[in-house]
Enzyme design. Sequence first.
Site, PDB file in Angstrom:
ATOM      1  N   TYR A 142       0.821  -1.214   0.000  1.00 25.38           N
ATOM      2  CA  TYR A 142       0.000   0.000   0.000  1.00 25.38           C
ATOM      3  C   TYR A 142       0.855   1.263   0.000  1.00 25.38           C
ATOM      4  O   TYR A 142       0.740   2.094  -0.916  1.00 25.38           O
ATOM      5  CB  TYR A 142      -0.982   0.003   1.174  1.00 25.38           C
ATOM      6  CG  TYR A 142      -1.680   1.332   1.345  1.00 25.38           C
ATOM      7  CD1 TYR A 142      -2.594   1.777   0.386  1.00 25.38           C
ATOM      8  CD2 TYR A 142      -1.405   2.168   2.419  1.00 25.38           C
ATOM      9  CE1 TYR A 142      -3.218   3.020   0.507  1.00 25.38           C
ATOM     10  CE2 TYR A 142      -2.025   3.392   2.558  1.00 25.38           C
ATOM     11  CZ  TYR A 142      -2.928   3.817   1.605  1.00 25.38           C
ATOM     12  OH  TYR A 142      -3.528   5.050   1.725  1.00 25.38           O
ATOM     13  N   LYS A 165       1.264   3.847  -3.208  1.00 25.21           N
ATOM     14  CA  LYS A 165       0.789   5.215  -3.012  1.00 25.21           C
ATOM     15  C   LYS A 165       1.918   6.211  -3.201  1.00 25.21           C
ATOM     16  O   LYS A 165       1.714   7.313  -3.747  1.00 25.21           O
ATOM     17  CB  LYS A 165       0.177   5.374  -1.611  1.00 25.21           C
ATOM     18  CG  LYS A 165      -1.176   4.736  -1.445  1.00 25.21           C
ATOM     19  CD  LYS A 165      -2.258   5.367  -2.298  1.00 25.21           C
ATOM     20  CE  LYS A 165      -2.718   6.692  -1.768  1.00 25.21           C
ATOM     21  NZ  LYS A 165      -3.892   7.232  -2.519  1.00 25.21           N
TER      22      LYS A 165
END
Length: 336
Positions: free
Chosen positions: A141, A145
Site C-alpha cells: 500500500y 501510493k
Amino acid sequence: MSHKRYVITGGGGFVGKALGKMLRAEGHAVLAIARSAYPELAAFGIESARVDISSDPRRWQSLLEGADGVFHTAAKVDMWGGYEEFFNVNVVGTRNIIAACKASGVENLVFTSSPSVIHDGSDLRGVDESYPYPRHFDAFYPQTKAQAEQEVLAANNGETLRTISLRPHLIWGPEDTNLIPTILERARARRLTRIGRGENQVDVTFIDDCVHAHILAMKALEENNQRAQGRAYFITQGEPVKMWQWIDQVLEAHGLSPVSKSIPTKLAMVIAYTMETVSKVLAVCGLNKPPLLTRFLVSEMATDHYFSIEAAARDFGYAPCYTMKEAMERTFACSR
C-alpha cells in the site's frame, strides 16, 4: 468558489462521500465515479457512474469533460494483498486519471495520498514534507501510493494541469467505514492488543477537516497559486494523541473496556513476520488467508508518527476547524 462541476474518484468511500456532500452543500455539481454502485448518493444530489479507473481511460474519460477539477480519492487500502492488485488501482488508476484529465481538458487535480508514503519504521516526530521517501517499503500500500503521488506531482506543469497531493493521517469521524469500525471489531472479538509501551504519539484527521483541506487545495489550484502547485502536504488535526489512550477513549464511548493485553514490539515483529511467511506459503497453495498481524501494522501501532502542517497553513490557509475534543464529541454523539 463559485458554483462549479467536480468529479470525485472513489466517490462512494468515506472521504469521497463526505467530500461530495460538502461540495453539494456549497452548490456545486458533483459526479462520483467508483467501481461499485452507490445509489444512496442520489439523495444528496450527487450523480454517479460505475467506472474501473484501472481500465482504458478512453472508455470513460468523457465523463470528466467540462469538470473544473478532479478529486482523486480512490485507492486500494489494505494491510495485505498481491502487489498487482495495489499497483493496478493505486498506480495504473492514477496514471489513467492523469491521462483522462489531460485528454478532457481538466486543469486541476487534487490527489488523496497518505503519510505512510514516507513510513520507514522509525519514529517520525513533527517531520515536514522534506522528509524523503524510504528506499524500502514493508507493505505494498505505501509503496504504490508513494509511486502514485510522485507521478501526480510530476504531472504538474502549472498550465494545462495543476496538481496537489494531500496526506491526511488516520481519517475518522461520523460514518467512518474503516478506522473506528476496525478498532471496535477487533475489541469485540478480543483481538485488540497493545503493541509496545503504549506511549507512542500519532496524528489523526477528523473527516470534516480532511474535506476542508481538499476544498482549500482545489481553490489554490483554481486561483493558480504557484506556491502550492506540484507539492505534497500533511493534513492532520495538529494535536498529536497517545494512540492507545485515544483507542481506549473510542472504546469507552462505545461501552467497551479499555485494552488490557499488551505485547513487546520486538516480539510482535517476530510474530508478524511469521504470519506473513505463512500467508505467502498458503497463497502459493491457492489459499488466501491474510495475516492477522503484519510488520507494517506493528510499526504503525508502536512508533511515533505525527507531522508538521505548517506548509498547508502557509501555502493555502489550512487550519483545523475542530479541536480533538470537539471532533470526539461530534463523532460519538452521532454514534450513540
